[in-house]
Write a protein that holds these residues in place. Sequence first.
Motif, PDB file in Angstrom:
ATOM      1  N   GLY A 108      -6.306  21.170   5.917  1.00  0.00           N
ATOM      2  CA  GLY A 108      -6.064  21.177   4.475  1.00  0.00           C
ATOM      3  C   GLY A 108      -5.319  19.950   4.001  1.00  0.00           C
ATOM      4  N   LEU A 109      -5.156  18.968   4.874  1.00  0.00           N
ATOM      5  CA  LEU A 109      -4.384  17.783   4.520  1.00  0.00           C
ATOM      6  C   LEU A 109      -5.268  16.697   3.907  1.00  0.00           C
ATOM      7  CD1 LEU A 109      -1.517  16.571   4.642  1.00  0.00           C
ATOM      8  CD2 LEU A 109      -2.165  15.562   6.832  1.00  0.00           C
ATOM      9  N   LEU A 110      -4.794  16.136   2.816  1.00  0.00           N
ATOM     10  CA  LEU A 110      -5.445  15.016   2.133  1.00  0.00           C
ATOM     11  C   LEU A 110      -4.445  13.874   2.099  1.00  0.00           C
ATOM     12  CD1 LEU A 110      -7.500  13.600   0.192  1.00  0.00           C
ATOM     13  CD2 LEU A 110      -6.391  14.873  -1.665  1.00  0.00           C
ATOM     14  N   VAL A 111      -4.839  12.716   2.623  1.00  0.00           N
ATOM     15  CA  VAL A 111      -3.987  11.532   2.589  1.00  0.00           C
ATOM     16  C   VAL A 111      -4.707  10.471   1.772  1.00  0.00           C
ATOM     17  CG1 VAL A 111      -2.798   9.754   3.919  1.00  0.00           C
ATOM     18  CG2 VAL A 111      -3.037  12.064   4.865  1.00  0.00           C
ATOM     19  N   VAL A 112      -4.062  10.053   0.693  1.00  0.00           N
ATOM     20  CA  VAL A 112      -4.646   9.068  -0.216  1.00  0.00           C
ATOM     21  C   VAL A 112      -3.826   7.789  -0.132  1.00  0.00           C
ATOM     22  CG1 VAL A 112      -5.227   8.552  -2.617  1.00  0.00           C
ATOM     23  CG2 VAL A 112      -5.426  10.897  -1.772  1.00  0.00           C
ATOM     24  N   THR A 113      -4.499   6.679   0.174  1.00  0.00           N
ATOM     25  CA  THR A 113      -3.846   5.374   0.224  1.00  0.00           C
ATOM     26  C   THR A 113      -4.382   4.542  -0.940  1.00  0.00           C
ATOM     27  OG1 THR A 113      -3.761   5.523   2.630  1.00  0.00           O
ATOM     28  CG2 THR A 113      -3.400   3.350   1.663  1.00  0.00           C
ATOM     29  N   ALA A 114      -3.475   3.851  -1.614  1.00  0.00           N
ATOM     30  CA  ALA A 114      -3.874   3.047  -2.762  1.00  0.00           C
ATOM     31  C   ALA A 114      -3.200   1.679  -2.705  1.00  0.00           C
ATOM     32  CB  ALA A 114      -3.499   3.755  -4.061  1.00  0.00           C
ATOM     33  N   SER A 115      -3.786   0.735  -3.420  1.00  0.00           N
ATOM     34  CA  SER A 115      -3.249  -0.617  -3.439  1.00  0.00           C
ATOM     35  C   SER A 115      -1.924  -0.685  -4.191  1.00  0.00           C
ATOM     36  CB  SER A 115      -4.256  -1.574  -4.062  1.00  0.00           C
ATOM     37  OG  SER A 115      -4.640  -1.119  -5.344  1.00  0.00           O
ATOM     38  N   GLY A 116      -1.675   0.274  -5.070  1.00  0.00           N
ATOM     39  CA  GLY A 116      -0.413   0.361  -5.804  1.00  0.00           C
ATOM     40  C   GLY A 116       0.118   1.775  -5.692  1.00  0.00           C
ATOM     41  N   ASP A 117       0.867   2.198  -6.688  1.00  0.00           N
ATOM     42  CA  ASP A 117       1.357   3.571  -6.702  1.00  0.00           C
ATOM     43  C   ASP A 117       0.211   4.553  -6.839  1.00  0.00           C
ATOM     44  OD1 ASP A 117       4.033   3.360  -6.249  1.00  0.00           O
ATOM     45  OD2 ASP A 117       4.611   3.326  -8.353  1.00  0.00           O
ATOM     46  N   VAL A 118       0.345   5.696  -6.195  1.00  0.00           N
ATOM     47  CA  VAL A 118      -0.638   6.764  -6.303  1.00  0.00           C
ATOM     48  C   VAL A 118      -0.183   7.696  -7.428  1.00  0.00           C
ATOM     49  CG1 VAL A 118      -1.692   8.720  -5.121  1.00  0.00           C
ATOM     50  CG2 VAL A 118      -1.220   6.621  -3.868  1.00  0.00           C
ATOM     51  N   ASP A 119      -1.063   7.933  -8.388  1.00  0.00           N
ATOM     52  CA  ASP A 119      -0.757   8.830  -9.493  1.00  0.00           C
ATOM     53  C   ASP A 119      -1.053  10.262  -9.047  1.00  0.00           C
ATOM     54  OD1 ASP A 119      -0.447  10.212 -11.833  1.00  0.00           O
ATOM     55  OD2 ASP A 119      -1.987   9.131 -12.946  1.00  0.00           O
ATOM     56  N   ASP A 120       0.020  11.024  -8.744  1.00  0.00           N
ATOM     57  CA  ASP A 120      -0.158  12.392  -8.258  1.00  0.00           C
ATOM     58  C   ASP A 120      -1.014  13.230  -9.206  1.00  0.00           C
ATOM     59  OD1 ASP A 120       1.288  12.053  -5.925  1.00  0.00           O
ATOM     60  OD2 ASP A 120       3.150  12.851  -6.745  1.00  0.00           O
ATOM     61  N   SER A 133      -8.906   4.737  -9.734  1.00  0.00           N
ATOM     62  CA  SER A 133      -8.695   3.300  -9.636  1.00  0.00           C
ATOM     63  C   SER A 133      -7.568   2.973  -8.657  1.00  0.00           C
ATOM     64  CB  SER A 133      -8.349   2.747 -11.020  1.00  0.00           C
ATOM     65  OG  SER A 133      -8.098   1.367 -10.946  1.00  0.00           O
ATOM     66  N   GLY A 134      -7.820   2.012  -7.775  1.00  0.00           N
ATOM     67  CA  GLY A 134      -6.812   1.550  -6.839  1.00  0.00           C
ATOM     68  C   GLY A 134      -6.821   2.249  -5.496  1.00  0.00           C
ATOM     69  N   VAL A 135      -7.551   3.360  -5.367  1.00  0.00           N
ATOM     70  CA  VAL A 135      -7.595   4.083  -4.096  1.00  0.00           C
ATOM     71  C   VAL A 135      -8.374   3.251  -3.077  1.00  0.00           C
ATOM     72  CG1 VAL A 135      -8.519   6.121  -2.916  1.00  0.00           C
ATOM     73  CG2 VAL A 135      -7.313   6.373  -5.093  1.00  0.00           C
ATOM     74  N   THR A 136      -7.769   3.038  -1.916  1.00  0.00           N
ATOM     75  CA  THR A 136      -8.399   2.213  -0.888  1.00  0.00           C
ATOM     76  C   THR A 136      -8.833   3.011   0.333  1.00  0.00           C
ATOM     77  OG1 THR A 136      -6.233   1.677   0.072  1.00  0.00           O
ATOM     78  CG2 THR A 136      -7.122   0.143  -1.575  1.00  0.00           C
ATOM     79  N   ASP A 137      -8.226   4.192   0.559  1.00  0.00           N
ATOM     80  CA  ASP A 137      -8.592   5.002   1.713  1.00  0.00           C
ATOM     81  C   ASP A 137      -8.304   6.464   1.423  1.00  0.00           C
ATOM     82  OD1 ASP A 137      -9.501   5.240   4.498  1.00  0.00           O
ATOM     83  OD2 ASP A 137      -7.447   5.871   4.915  1.00  0.00           O
ATOM     84  N   ILE A 138      -9.182   7.327   1.926  1.00  0.00           N
ATOM     85  CA  ILE A 138      -9.029   8.771   1.746  1.00  0.00           C
ATOM     86  C   ILE A 138      -9.306   9.432   3.083  1.00  0.00           C
ATOM     87  CG2 ILE A 138      -9.885  10.832   0.568  1.00  0.00           C
ATOM     88  CD1 ILE A 138     -11.022   8.761  -1.550  1.00  0.00           C
ATOM     89  N   GLN A 139      -8.358  10.221   3.540  1.00  0.00           N
ATOM     90  CA  GLN A 139      -8.560  11.012   4.749  1.00  0.00           C
ATOM     91  C   GLN A 139      -8.330  12.464   4.365  1.00  0.00           C
ATOM     92  OE1 GLN A 139      -6.718   9.587   8.288  1.00  0.00           O
ATOM     93  NE2 GLN A 139      -7.136   7.451   7.785  1.00  0.00           N
ATOM     94  N   VAL A 140      -9.305  13.305   4.673  1.00  0.00           N
ATOM     95  CA  VAL A 140      -9.202  14.715   4.291  1.00  0.00           C
ATOM     96  C   VAL A 140      -9.720  15.580   5.433  1.00  0.00           C
ATOM     97  CG1 VAL A 140     -11.419  14.620   3.074  1.00  0.00           C
ATOM     98  CG2 VAL A 140      -9.783  16.393   2.487  1.00  0.00           C
ATOM     99  N   SER A 141      -9.026  16.684   5.679  1.00  0.00           N
ATOM    100  CA  SER A 141      -9.403  17.590   6.758  1.00  0.00           C
ATOM    101  C   SER A 141      -9.460  19.021   6.242  1.00  0.00           C
ATOM    102  CB  SER A 141      -8.396  17.506   7.905  1.00  0.00           C
ATOM    103  OG  SER A 141      -8.627  18.547   8.837  1.00  0.00           O
ATOM    104  N   ALA A 142     -10.634  19.630   6.331  1.00  0.00           N
ATOM    105  CA  ALA A 142     -10.770  21.034   5.948  1.00  0.00           C
ATOM    106  C   ALA A 142     -10.006  21.915   6.930  1.00  0.00           C
ATOM    107  CB  ALA A 142     -12.243  21.434   5.913  1.00  0.00           C
ATOM    108  N   GLN A 143      -9.916  21.479   8.173  1.00  0.00           N
ATOM    109  CA  GLN A 143      -9.251  22.270   9.212  1.00  0.00           C
ATOM    110  C   GLN A 143      -7.753  22.422   8.922  1.00  0.00           C
ATOM    111  OE1 GLN A 143      -9.605  20.704  13.196  1.00  0.00           O
ATOM    112  NE2 GLN A 143      -9.361  22.743  14.078  1.00  0.00           N
ATOM    113  N   MET A 176       0.839  -1.187   0.000  1.00  0.00           N
ATOM    114  CA  MET A 176       0.000   0.000   0.000  1.00  0.00           C
ATOM    115  C   MET A 176       0.877   1.241   0.000  1.00  0.00           C
ATOM    116  SD  MET A 176      -3.485  -0.475   0.968  1.00  0.00           S
ATOM    117  CE  MET A 176      -4.406  -1.969   1.094  1.00  0.00           C
ATOM    118  N   ALA A 177       0.483   2.183  -0.809  1.00  0.00           N
ATOM    119  CA  ALA A 177       1.217   3.441  -0.884  1.00  0.00           C
ATOM    120  C   ALA A 177       0.307   4.569  -0.425  1.00  0.00           C
ATOM    121  CB  ALA A 177       1.672   3.686  -2.317  1.00  0.00           C
ATOM    122  N   ALA A 178       0.836   5.445   0.423  1.00  0.00           N
ATOM    123  CA  ALA A 178       0.065   6.602   0.895  1.00  0.00           C
ATOM    124  C   ALA A 178       0.797   7.868   0.499  1.00  0.00           C
ATOM    125  CB  ALA A 178      -0.117   6.542   2.398  1.00  0.00           C
TER     126      ALA A 178
END
Length: 70
Positions: free
Chosen positions: A40-52, A28-38, A1-3
């Motif tokens: 401004g952080l977005l953390v994307v976890t995927a089963s493979g590489d994350v395409d920026d 495709s491949g995204v398994t988890d998304i954590q985002v905070s408006a407070q 998993m890549a975050a």
Amino acid sequence: MAAHEYQVAGMTCGHCEMSVREEVGEISGVTDIQVSAQTGLLVVTASGDVDDAAVLAAVEEAGYSAVPAR
């Protein structure tokens, strides 16, 4: 998993978070998304590489701008 972390500009509320979550969730491949408006952080976890480029385009589609948090 890549975050990967991104700094998102312009989010102010839970609806903003939901909009970003929905758009990024379509990548495709995204398994988890954590985002905070407070923070401004977005953390994307995927089963493979994350395409920026795909994540940044999805955030833009949601109406916000983002940069990789490095």
